[in-house]
Enzyme design. Structure first.
Site, PDB file in Angstrom:
ATOM      1  CB  ILE A  36     -10.829   4.301  -4.246  1.00  7.80           C
ATOM      2  CG1 ILE A  36     -11.876   4.090  -5.359  1.00  7.80           C
ATOM      3  CG2 ILE A  36     -11.384   3.902  -2.888  1.00  7.80           C
ATOM      4  CD1 ILE A  36     -12.265   2.640  -5.626  1.00  7.80           C
ATOM      5  CG  ASP A  81       6.128  -2.411  -3.926  1.00 10.54           C
ATOM      6  OD1 ASP A  81       5.054  -2.914  -3.529  1.00 10.54           O
ATOM      7  OD2 ASP A  81       6.704  -2.779  -4.969  1.00 10.54           O
ATOM      8  CG  ASN A 108      -7.065   2.458  -1.793  1.00 11.95           C
ATOM      9  OD1 ASN A 108      -8.200   2.257  -2.214  1.00 11.95           O
ATOM     10  ND2 ASN A 108      -6.159   3.126  -2.496  1.00 11.95           N
ATOM     11  CE  LYS A 142       5.118  -9.986   9.727  1.00  9.65           C
ATOM     12  NZ  LYS A 142       5.190 -11.071  10.700  1.00  9.65           N
ATOM     13  CE1 TYR A 180      -8.259  -5.465  -8.611  1.00 11.24           C
ATOM     14  CE2 TYR A 180     -10.403  -6.454  -9.035  1.00 11.24           C
ATOM     15  CZ  TYR A 180      -9.637  -5.427  -8.512  1.00 11.24           C
ATOM     16  OH  TYR A 180     -10.248  -4.380  -7.883  1.00 11.24           O
ATOM     17  CE  LYS A 184      -8.697  -5.717  -5.080  1.00  8.91           C
ATOM     18  NZ  LYS A 184      -8.149  -4.726  -4.148  1.00  8.91           N
ATOM     19  CB  THR A 214     -10.140   5.116 -10.336  1.00  9.89           C
ATOM     20  OG1 THR A 214      -9.912   3.727 -10.622  1.00  9.89           O
ATOM     21  CG2 THR A 214     -11.289   5.260  -9.356  1.00  9.89           C
TER      22      THR A 214
END
Ligand SMILES: NC(=O)c1ccc[n+]([C@@H]2O[C@H](COP(=O)([O-])OP(=O)(O)OC[C@H]3O[C@@H](n4cnc5c(N)ncnc54)[C@H](O)[C@@H]3O)[C@@H](O)[C@H]2O)c1
Length: 276
Positions: A36, A81, A108, A142, A180, A184, A214
């Site tokens: 993506i 990272d 992303n 930030k 996960y 989110k 993906t």
């Protein structure tokens, strides 16, 4: 420039619009070495933006940069990272040293983690997922926002735009990838908090993809379909799996002046799975 000829009420008027909605913008897309993030980067380049390609995977990032340059835009690769403060701070400094400003940040970069139920979840996997998806979104926002707030407005009402990649798993819980899903939900919370704290000069919105083939699903439709069974996911109303390219137009809208009056929103782009 182009022309449109409708006012949605049957009347006709002519209004100029730019076919290069992102002309001259500088965009940093994290995790854009594949999937993506790459699709968003290529779409942004086609709409006129120059791109900073970030990823931990240098080979993938270089390939994305090559695709952007082929379109005729500038690209710069930064291997970093997003979960590590020093690397993110250095990345944003590098962007400002080399480019002088940043107009669009797309958070992303993300990983799914192992398919554990929460009582079997390991601390190591939990930390990896939360550090990349949630802490990474906070850190990049930030350090980018600190610099964006200092810069002059160049493209209209705003000093910058931040677009987070959340998920429909951040709207309704997904079993078996609990870390996960929790990360989110957290990304959507960060979207709302940053929208409030950075208003009125920076907008912050989130994209919530559904099921897109993906590398996160090993680029395999079979793996994705099996995962959906494990997750006990509802049907996709549009009747097909998503692609990375299905997401890119929404990311372009959120990066453009067309969405200037929107902030703090989390928009589903999932073929009709999640309604909230
Ligand atoms: N594919 C889907 O169905 C789907 C659904 C909902 C949300 N998403 C989200 O979309 C985003 C992109 O995922 P994708 O499907 O394109 O997967 P992908 O694996 O193709 O892309 C993720 C990229 O992020 C990079 N990355 C991972 N950890 C990183 C780190 N710590 N720092 C920098 N880069 C890092 C990877 O190397 C990879 O290139 C993720 O946030 C993911 O959670 C994907």
């Amino acid at each position: 420039m182009g022309l449109i000829d409708t006012d949605n009420r049957g009347g006709i008027f002519l209004k100029e619009f730019s076919e290069q909605r992102l002309g001259g913008r500088i965009a940093l897309v994290t995790g854009s070495g594949s999937g993506i993030g790459r699709a968003i980067s290529v779409r942004y380049a086609k709409e006129g933006a120059n791109i900073i390609v970030n990823d931990i995977n240098l080979e993938g990032a270089n390939e994305t940069a090559r695709m952007i340059e082929e379109i005729g835009r500038r690209a710069m690769v930064i291997q970093a990272d997003v979960g590590k403060l020093a690397e993110v701070e250095a990345m944003i400094e590098k962007v400002y040293n080399e480019w002088g400003r940043l107009d669009i940040l797309v958070n992303n970069a993300g990983i799914s983690g192992m398919p554990y139920i929460l009582i079997e979840q390991t601390e190591e996997d939990w930390d990896r997922v939360i550090n990349t998806n949630l802490k990474g979104t906070w850190l990049c926002s930030k350090f980018a926002a600190i610099r964006m707030l200092e810069q002059e407005k160049k493209f209209g009402e705003l000093k910058g735009k931040i677009i987070n990649t959340a998920s429909i798993s951040g709207k309704t819980a997904t079993a078996h990838i609990g870390a996960y899903s929790a990360s989110k939900f957290g990304v959507i919370a960060l979207t709302q908090i940053f929208a409030k704290e950075l208003a009125p000069d920076i907008t912050v919105n989130a994209i919530c993809p559904g099921f897109h083939v993906t590398a996160i699903y090993l680029n395999s439709e079979e793996v994705l379909i099996e995962s959906m069974k494990t997750f006990k996911s509802p049907e996709i109303l549009r009747g097909r799996l998503g692609t990375a390219d299905d997401v890119a137009p929404l990311a372009a809208f959120l990066a453009s002046n067309d969405s200037d009056y929107m902030t703090g929103q989390a928009i589903n782009i999932d073929g009709g799975v999640e309604f909230h």
